[in-house]
Design a protein around this motif. Structure first.
Motif, PDB file in Angstrom:
ATOM      1  N   VAL A 158       0.851  -1.191   0.000  1.00 21.20           N
ATOM      2  CA  VAL A 158       0.000   0.000   0.000  1.00 21.20           C
ATOM      3  C   VAL A 158       0.891   1.247   0.000  1.00 21.20           C
ATOM      4  CG1 VAL A 158      -1.742   1.318   1.276  1.00 21.20           C
ATOM      5  CG2 VAL A 158      -1.889  -1.173   1.197  1.00 21.20           C
ATOM      6  N   LEU A 159       1.942   1.210   0.817  1.00 22.46           N
ATOM      7  CA  LEU A 159       2.868   2.342   0.890  1.00 22.46           C
ATOM      8  C   LEU A 159       3.582   2.551  -0.450  1.00 22.46           C
ATOM      9  CD1 LEU A 159       3.977   4.471   2.873  1.00 22.46           C
ATOM     10  CD2 LEU A 159       5.842   2.895   3.391  1.00 22.46           C
ATOM     11  N   LEU A 160       4.021   1.453  -1.060  1.00 23.08           N
ATOM     12  CA  LEU A 160       4.697   1.546  -2.362  1.00 23.08           C
ATOM     13  C   LEU A 160       3.752   2.168  -3.397  1.00 23.08           C
ATOM     14  CD1 LEU A 160       6.478  -1.928  -2.511  1.00 23.08           C
ATOM     15  CD2 LEU A 160       7.595   0.301  -2.304  1.00 23.08           C
ATOM     16  N   GLN A 161       2.493   1.750  -3.344  1.00 21.08           N
ATOM     17  CA  GLN A 161       1.475   2.277  -4.244  1.00 21.08           C
ATOM     18  C   GLN A 161       1.330   3.784  -4.047  1.00 21.08           C
ATOM     19  OE1 GLN A 161      -0.709   0.376  -6.332  1.00 21.08           O
ATOM     20  NE2 GLN A 161      -1.452   2.354  -7.041  1.00 21.08           N
ATOM     21  N   GLN A 162       1.273   4.186  -2.750  1.00 23.69           N
ATOM     22  CA  GLN A 162       1.059   5.602  -2.442  1.00 23.69           C
ATOM     23  C   GLN A 162       2.257   6.464  -2.820  1.00 23.69           C
ATOM     24  OE1 GLN A 162       0.124   4.895   1.690  1.00 23.69           O
ATOM     25  NE2 GLN A 162      -2.029   5.456   1.383  1.00 23.69           N
TER      26      GLN A 162
ATOM     27  N   GLU B 148      -1.621  -9.908  -7.319  1.00 22.10           N
ATOM     28  CA  GLU B 148      -2.988 -10.398  -7.543  1.00 22.10           C
ATOM     29  C   GLU B 148      -4.009  -9.390  -7.026  1.00 22.10           C
ATOM     30  OE1 GLU B 148      -0.672 -11.996  -5.739  1.00 22.10           O
ATOM     31  OE2 GLU B 148       0.055 -13.409  -7.252  1.00 22.10           O
ATOM     32  N   GLN B 149      -3.557  -8.402  -6.251  1.00 20.60           N
ATOM     33  CA  GLN B 149      -4.488  -7.473  -5.600  1.00 20.60           C
ATOM     34  C   GLN B 149      -4.302  -6.040  -6.088  1.00 20.60           C
ATOM     35  OE1 GLN B 149      -6.740  -8.556  -3.626  1.00 20.60           O
ATOM     36  NE2 GLN B 149      -6.035 -10.504  -2.796  1.00 20.60           N
ATOM     37  N   LEU B 150      -3.860  -5.879  -7.328  1.00 19.11           N
ATOM     38  CA  LEU B 150      -3.517  -4.539  -7.824  1.00 19.11           C
ATOM     39  C   LEU B 150      -4.657  -3.532  -7.687  1.00 19.11           C
ATOM     40  CD1 LEU B 150      -1.351  -5.199 -11.006  1.00 19.11           C
ATOM     41  CD2 LEU B 150      -0.647  -4.357  -8.753  1.00 19.11           C
ATOM     42  N   GLU B 151      -5.879  -3.996  -8.026  1.00 20.82           N
ATOM     43  CA  GLU B 151      -7.015  -3.084  -8.010  1.00 20.82           C
ATOM     44  C   GLU B 151      -7.294  -2.597  -6.586  1.00 20.82           C
ATOM     45  OE1 GLU B 151     -11.348  -3.710  -9.737  1.00 20.82           O
ATOM     46  OE2 GLU B 151      -9.784  -4.774 -10.862  1.00 20.82           O
ATOM     47  N   LEU B 152      -7.291  -3.564  -5.649  1.00 22.77           N
ATOM     48  CA  LEU B 152      -7.549  -3.225  -4.254  1.00 22.77           C
ATOM     49  C   LEU B 152      -6.458  -2.301  -3.709  1.00 22.77           C
ATOM     50  CD1 LEU B 152      -9.307  -3.853  -1.675  1.00 22.77           C
ATOM     51  CD2 LEU B 152      -7.494  -5.458  -1.104  1.00 22.77           C
ATOM     52  N   LEU B 153      -5.192  -2.609  -4.046  1.00 23.08           N
ATOM     53  CA  LEU B 153      -4.082  -1.781  -3.568  1.00 23.08           C
ATOM     54  C   LEU B 153      -4.250  -0.348  -4.058  1.00 23.08           C
ATOM     55  CD1 LEU B 153      -1.065  -4.207  -4.093  1.00 23.08           C
ATOM     56  CD2 LEU B 153      -1.880  -3.300  -1.913  1.00 23.08           C
ATOM     57  N   ALA B 154      -4.694  -0.227  -5.314  1.00 21.41           N
ATOM     58  CA  ALA B 154      -4.871   1.105  -5.877  1.00 21.41           C
ATOM     59  C   ALA B 154      -5.977   1.861  -5.143  1.00 21.41           C
ATOM     60  CB  ALA B 154      -5.179   1.005  -7.364  1.00 21.41           C
TER      61      ALA B 154
ATOM     62  N   VAL C 166      -6.892   5.732   2.008  1.00 23.45           N
ATOM     63  CA  VAL C 166      -6.206   6.111   3.253  1.00 23.45           C
ATOM     64  C   VAL C 166      -4.995   6.982   2.903  1.00 23.45           C
ATOM     65  CG1 VAL C 166      -6.916   3.992   4.413  1.00 23.45           C
ATOM     66  CG2 VAL C 166      -4.694   4.085   3.325  1.00 23.45           C
ATOM     67  N   ASP C 167      -4.525   7.769   3.897  1.00 23.75           N
ATOM     68  CA  ASP C 167      -3.347   8.591   3.619  1.00 23.75           C
ATOM     69  C   ASP C 167      -2.070   7.874   4.089  1.00 23.75           C
ATOM     70  OD1 ASP C 167      -3.565   8.814   6.326  1.00 23.75           O
ATOM     71  OD2 ASP C 167      -4.148  10.926   6.330  1.00 23.75           O
ATOM     72  N   VAL C 168      -0.930   8.420   3.681  1.00 26.64           N
ATOM     73  CA  VAL C 168       0.361   7.792   4.003  1.00 26.64           C
ATOM     74  C   VAL C 168       0.564   7.660   5.509  1.00 26.64           C
ATOM     75  CG1 VAL C 168       2.868   8.046   3.798  1.00 26.64           C
ATOM     76  CG2 VAL C 168       1.409   8.555   1.849  1.00 26.64           C
ATOM     77  N   THR C 169       0.100   8.664   6.277  1.00 28.28           N
ATOM     78  CA  THR C 169       0.252   8.605   7.740  1.00 28.28           C
ATOM     79  C   THR C 169      -0.446   7.375   8.300  1.00 28.28           C
ATOM     80  OG1 THR C 169       0.022  10.994   7.597  1.00 28.28           O
ATOM     81  CG2 THR C 169       0.118  10.048   9.799  1.00 28.28           C
TER      82      THR C 169
END
Ligand SMILES: [Zn+2]
Length: 330
Positions: free
Chosen positions: A262-266, A277-283, A289-292
């Motif tokens: 999630v952090l890498l995505q953000q 396998e979870q690209l859509e959800l991660l996006a 949510v925010d980085v904090t």
């Protein structure tokens, strides 16, 4: 110096090669690193090199009498205390046995070595019992302790040892070792390497046992459902999870890789993502949510992981963690 069959950990290998070459292996060595990262493999190579009768540059030779006895488990100057049970404590009687073993002079070698695995599971009594040996080791005695994290050990133990810290390998290192040494096909090697979180031992086990990867995959699916659940369901889920500490450790490990994603995505580092396998959800989670928040979840996951390793009551931490996870329910 002879190449040791250890994947990665180049810096640690250099230290140990130097110690063997100069004959200055510490009397008390603490090797720390995540579960299945290669601590035991590295320690066994060190032990073999210390006991081997070949020239220092050739050790371990693999065929002298000492090397053969070690492999067959019959070396009189080596003792290993490792528990097969991932939830059992290391008891004071086991430490007393190590003490007795080290108090008698070597039979065949110039040194006597005891290796104790999973030292984070030592009871306080057992850890304290070991202190005496650590304080006044006989000149020929060597003690090697393995533990996941020095922070969960008694500081008095850690301060009396020389510490060697093993970090997770890169996905690349795991993948190329799986392909070259274990003959795993390209795509599967990549998948297992990403799931392994840099723990080569886990990846190799998963290679031999197709079921081994399933708990990690299931853990991510469970996490995804939790994000859509209400608080009472999450509370019930936490109680369920906290019941089996071995399972909980695996689950937390898988959740850590997910939230790192999630952090890498953000932060726009999508090429390093693990859970492809979870690209859509991660996006969508990365936007919801925010980085904090992501950083807070990561910290809480790490704290829960430490609590599990230290045999602390993990239930409260897991409850807090699950109740505070952001919700995706609309
Ligand atoms: Zn040898």
């Amino acid at each position: 110096m002879k190449e040791w069959p250890v994947v990665g950990h180049r810096w640690a290998l250099q230290q140990l090669h130097h110690a063997i070459a100069t004959g200055e292996v510490p009397h008390a060595l603490l090797i720390t690193g995540p579960e299945s990262v290669g601590k035991h493999t590295l320690a066994r190579q060190l032990v073999a090199a210390m006991l081997c009768r070949a020239d220092p540059g050739e050790r371990p030779c693999g065929h002298c009498l000492s090397c053969r006895k070690l492999v067959s488990g019959n070396h009189p100057d080596y003792m290993e205390v490792v528990s097969g049970d991932r939830t059992a404590h290391l008891r004071i009687e086991q430490i007393r046995e190590v003490e007795r073993f080290l108090s008698l002079t070597p039979n065949e070698s110039s040194c006597k070595i005891a290796l104790i695995g999973d030292f984070e599971r030592a009871t306080t009594g057992a850890a304290n019992a070991l202190l005496k040996t650590l304080e006044e080791p006989p000149a020929y005695a060597h003690l090697i302790l393995l533990a996941t994290d020095a922070e969960v050990l008694l500081p008095t133990i850690v301060s009396r040892t020389q510490q060697l810290v093993l970090r997770p390998l890169s996905t690349q290192e795991v993948e190329s070792a799986l392909t070259s040494t274990w003959g795993v096909e390209g795509e599967r090697a990549g998948h297992l390497a990403r799931l392994s979180g840099g723990r080569i031992g886990w990846a190799v086990r998963a290679t031999a046992d197709p079921e081994a990867a399933t708990p990690m995959e299931t853990a991510v699916e469970v996490l995804v459902s939790i994000l859509y659940e209400d608080l009472p369901s999450r509370f019930a889920r936490a109680q369920d999870l906290a019941r089996d500490s071995a399972m909980l450790a695996e689950t937390l490990e898988a959740w850590l890789t997910f939230w790192r994603d999630v952090l890498l995505q953000q932060t726009g580092n999508v090429e390093a993502l693990v859970n492809l396998e979870q690209l859509e959800l991660l996006a969508s989670l990365g936007k919801a949510v925010d980085v904090t928040t992501t950083l807070r979840v990561l910290t809480e996951l790490e704290e829960a992981q430490e609590a599990v390793l230290a045999n602390a009551n993990a239930q409260l931490l897991v409850e807090n963690l699950l109740l505070e996870l952001p919700s995706l329910a609309s």
